[in-house]
Design a protein around this motif. Structure first.
Motif, PDB file in Angstrom:
ATOM      1  N   ASP A  35      27.871  51.968  41.583  1.00 23.50           N
ATOM      2  CA  ASP A  35      28.532  53.097  42.244  1.00 23.50           C
ATOM      3  C   ASP A  35      28.489  54.350  41.374  1.00 23.50           C
ATOM      4  O   ASP A  35      28.271  55.454  41.868  1.00 23.50           O
ATOM      5  CB  ASP A  35      29.993  52.757  42.566  1.00 23.50           C
ATOM      6  CG  ASP A  35      30.133  51.836  43.762  1.00 23.50           C
ATOM      7  OD1 ASP A  35      29.118  51.542  44.420  1.00 23.50           O
ATOM      8  OD2 ASP A  35      31.270  51.420  44.029  1.00 23.50           O
ATOM      9  N   THR A  36      28.707  54.164  40.083  1.00 22.00           N
ATOM     10  CA  THR A  36      28.670  55.291  39.152  1.00 22.00           C
ATOM     11  C   THR A  36      27.279  55.905  39.104  1.00 22.00           C
ATOM     12  O   THR A  36      27.117  57.125  39.133  1.00 22.00           O
ATOM     13  CB  THR A  36      29.082  54.854  37.732  1.00 22.00           C
ATOM     14  OG1 THR A  36      30.261  54.059  37.799  1.00 22.00           O
ATOM     15  CG2 THR A  36      29.356  56.055  36.835  1.00 22.00           C
ATOM     16  N   SER A  37      26.284  55.047  39.056  1.00 20.64           N
ATOM     17  CA  SER A  37      24.892  55.507  39.011  1.00 20.64           C
ATOM     18  C   SER A  37      24.531  56.293  40.272  1.00 20.64           C
ATOM     19  O   SER A  37      23.899  57.352  40.190  1.00 20.64           O
ATOM     20  CB  SER A  37      23.971  54.300  38.845  1.00 20.64           C
ATOM     21  OG  SER A  37      22.639  54.718  38.766  1.00 20.64           O
TER      22      SER A  37
ATOM     23  N   LEU B 188      32.290  52.117  30.931  1.00 18.22           N
ATOM     24  CA  LEU B 188      32.023  50.869  31.658  1.00 18.22           C
ATOM     25  C   LEU B 188      31.115  49.946  30.842  1.00 18.22           C
ATOM     26  O   LEU B 188      31.372  48.737  30.757  1.00 18.22           O
ATOM     27  CB  LEU B 188      31.373  51.171  33.009  1.00 18.22           C
ATOM     28  CG  LEU B 188      32.293  51.808  34.050  1.00 18.22           C
ATOM     29  CD1 LEU B 188      31.481  52.298  35.240  1.00 18.22           C
ATOM     30  CD2 LEU B 188      33.378  50.825  34.483  1.00 18.22           C
ATOM     31  N   GLU B 189      30.079  50.511  30.243  1.00 16.17           N
ATOM     32  CA  GLU B 189      29.170  49.711  29.412  1.00 16.17           C
ATOM     33  C   GLU B 189      29.898  49.115  28.207  1.00 16.17           C
ATOM     34  O   GLU B 189      29.679  47.959  27.840  1.00 16.17           O
ATOM     35  CB  GLU B 189      27.985  50.569  28.974  1.00 16.17           C
ATOM     36  CG  GLU B 189      27.048  50.899  30.129  1.00 16.17           C
ATOM     37  CD  GLU B 189      26.097  52.053  29.858  1.00 16.17           C
ATOM     38  OE1 GLU B 189      26.049  52.559  28.703  1.00 16.17           O
ATOM     39  OE2 GLU B 189      25.402  52.469  30.798  1.00 16.17           O
TER      40      GLU B 189
ATOM     41  N   PHE C 119      35.481  56.766  44.671  1.00 21.04           N
ATOM     42  CA  PHE C 119      35.188  56.231  43.345  1.00 21.04           C
ATOM     43  C   PHE C 119      36.410  56.364  42.437  1.00 21.04           C
ATOM     44  O   PHE C 119      36.751  55.427  41.703  1.00 21.04           O
ATOM     45  CB  PHE C 119      33.987  56.960  42.739  1.00 21.04           C
ATOM     46  CG  PHE C 119      33.621  56.438  41.384  1.00 21.04           C
ATOM     47  CD1 PHE C 119      32.914  55.252  41.257  1.00 21.04           C
ATOM     48  CD2 PHE C 119      34.003  57.122  40.237  1.00 21.04           C
ATOM     49  CE1 PHE C 119      32.584  54.759  39.997  1.00 21.04           C
ATOM     50  CE2 PHE C 119      33.674  56.633  38.986  1.00 21.04           C
ATOM     51  CZ  PHE C 119      32.972  55.452  38.862  1.00 21.04           C
ATOM     52  N   ALA C 120      37.083  57.511  42.486  1.00 16.78           N
ATOM     53  CA  ALA C 120      38.280  57.720  41.660  1.00 16.78           C
ATOM     54  C   ALA C 120      39.357  56.690  42.001  1.00 16.78           C
ATOM     55  O   ALA C 120      39.995  56.133  41.101  1.00 16.78           O
ATOM     56  CB  ALA C 120      38.813  59.140  41.845  1.00 16.78           C
TER      57      ALA C 120
ATOM     58  N   GLU D 202      31.816  42.329  37.938  1.00 15.17           N
ATOM     59  CA  GLU D 202      32.662  43.526  37.999  1.00 15.17           C
ATOM     60  C   GLU D 202      31.889  44.750  37.506  1.00 15.17           C
ATOM     61  O   GLU D 202      31.920  45.812  38.124  1.00 15.17           O
ATOM     62  CB  GLU D 202      33.910  43.340  37.132  1.00 15.17           C
ATOM     63  CG  GLU D 202      34.899  42.340  37.657  1.00 15.17           C
ATOM     64  CD  GLU D 202      35.972  41.976  36.643  1.00 15.17           C
ATOM     65  OE1 GLU D 202      37.103  41.716  37.086  1.00 15.17           O
ATOM     66  OE2 GLU D 202      35.684  41.951  35.427  1.00 15.17           O
ATOM     67  N   PHE D 203      31.213  44.560  36.391  1.00 13.69           N
ATOM     68  CA  PHE D 203      30.452  45.660  35.797  1.00 13.69           C
ATOM     69  C   PHE D 203      29.347  46.148  36.724  1.00 13.69           C
ATOM     70  O   PHE D 203      29.224  47.344  36.977  1.00 13.69           O
ATOM     71  CB  PHE D 203      29.848  45.229  34.450  1.00 13.69           C
ATOM     72  CG  PHE D 203      28.875  46.221  33.899  1.00 13.69           C
ATOM     73  CD1 PHE D 203      29.322  47.385  33.294  1.00 13.69           C
ATOM     74  CD2 PHE D 203      27.503  46.002  34.011  1.00 13.69           C
ATOM     75  CE1 PHE D 203      28.425  48.313  32.796  1.00 13.69           C
ATOM     76  CE2 PHE D 203      26.599  46.926  33.508  1.00 13.69           C
ATOM     77  CZ  PHE D 203      27.058  48.086  32.908  1.00 13.69           C
ATOM     78  N   CYS D 204      28.531  45.244  37.215  1.00  6.55           N
ATOM     79  CA  CYS D 204      27.380  45.631  38.043  1.00  6.55           C
ATOM     80  C   CYS D 204      27.817  46.404  39.280  1.00  6.55           C
ATOM     81  O   CYS D 204      27.196  47.410  39.646  1.00  6.55           O
ATOM     82  CB  CYS D 204      26.572  44.410  38.455  1.00  6.55           C
ATOM     83  SG  CYS D 204      25.603  43.728  37.090  1.00  6.55           S
ATOM     84  N   SER D 205      28.874  45.967  39.901  1.00  6.63           N
ATOM     85  CA  SER D 205      29.346  46.608  41.118  1.00  6.63           C
ATOM     86  C   SER D 205      29.766  48.059  40.877  1.00  6.63           C
ATOM     87  O   SER D 205      29.295  48.976  41.551  1.00  6.63           O
ATOM     88  CB  SER D 205      30.515  45.809  41.694  1.00  6.63           C
ATOM     89  OG  SER D 205      31.034  46.460  42.819  1.00  6.63           O
TER      90      SER D 205
END
Length: 123
Positions: A99-101, A79-80, A14-15, A92-95
């Motif tokens: 992952d963050t969630s 991100l939001e 993720f990083a 881009e946001f949803c992807s």
């Protein structure tokens, strides 16, 4: 990397993804402020997970994982905000938000399990 440490591996990947997004935002979108905040919080998750791996006590482990949880939640905020200001497309946001969630849920689960084990040991 240690084998079979899912949160450590996921937080590292993720990083790396956050770093690439940061580079994209700076180069393609000329965005410098929000992306820097995202870079800091998004890479801090894995750093705190790694610190937790080297915790001296169960309480220290839980504390470091809580910091990772806070950083994941902060990452979601940035991100939001990037989505709300049109620096990220919906795709881009949803992807990356997904992952963050997932990472946030995993960290929370680890904290709950560690707290439960800590209570059992204290009893």
């Amino acid at each position: 990397m240690k084998k079979d440490n899912v949160v450590r591996e996921k937080s590292f990947r993720f990083a790396a993804r956050v770093v690439r997004l940061y580079q994209h935002l700076r180069i393609a979108k000329k965005e410098f402020v929000l992306s820097k905040q995202l870079l800091k919080s998004g890479t801090s998750i894995g750093a705190n997970v790694r610190e937790a791996d080297n915790a001296e006590t169960k309480a220290d482990f839980i504390h470091k994982m809580r910091v990772a949880q806070k950083e994941a939640d902060e990452t979601m905020y940035w991100l939001e905000l990037l989505r709300a200001t049109d620096y990220l497309s919906e795709n881009e946001f949803c992807s990356i938000h997904e992952d963050t969630s997932e990472l946030l849920k995993l960290v929370r689960s680890i904290i709950l399990s560690a707290k439960t084990r800590q209570k059992r040991m204290a009893a």
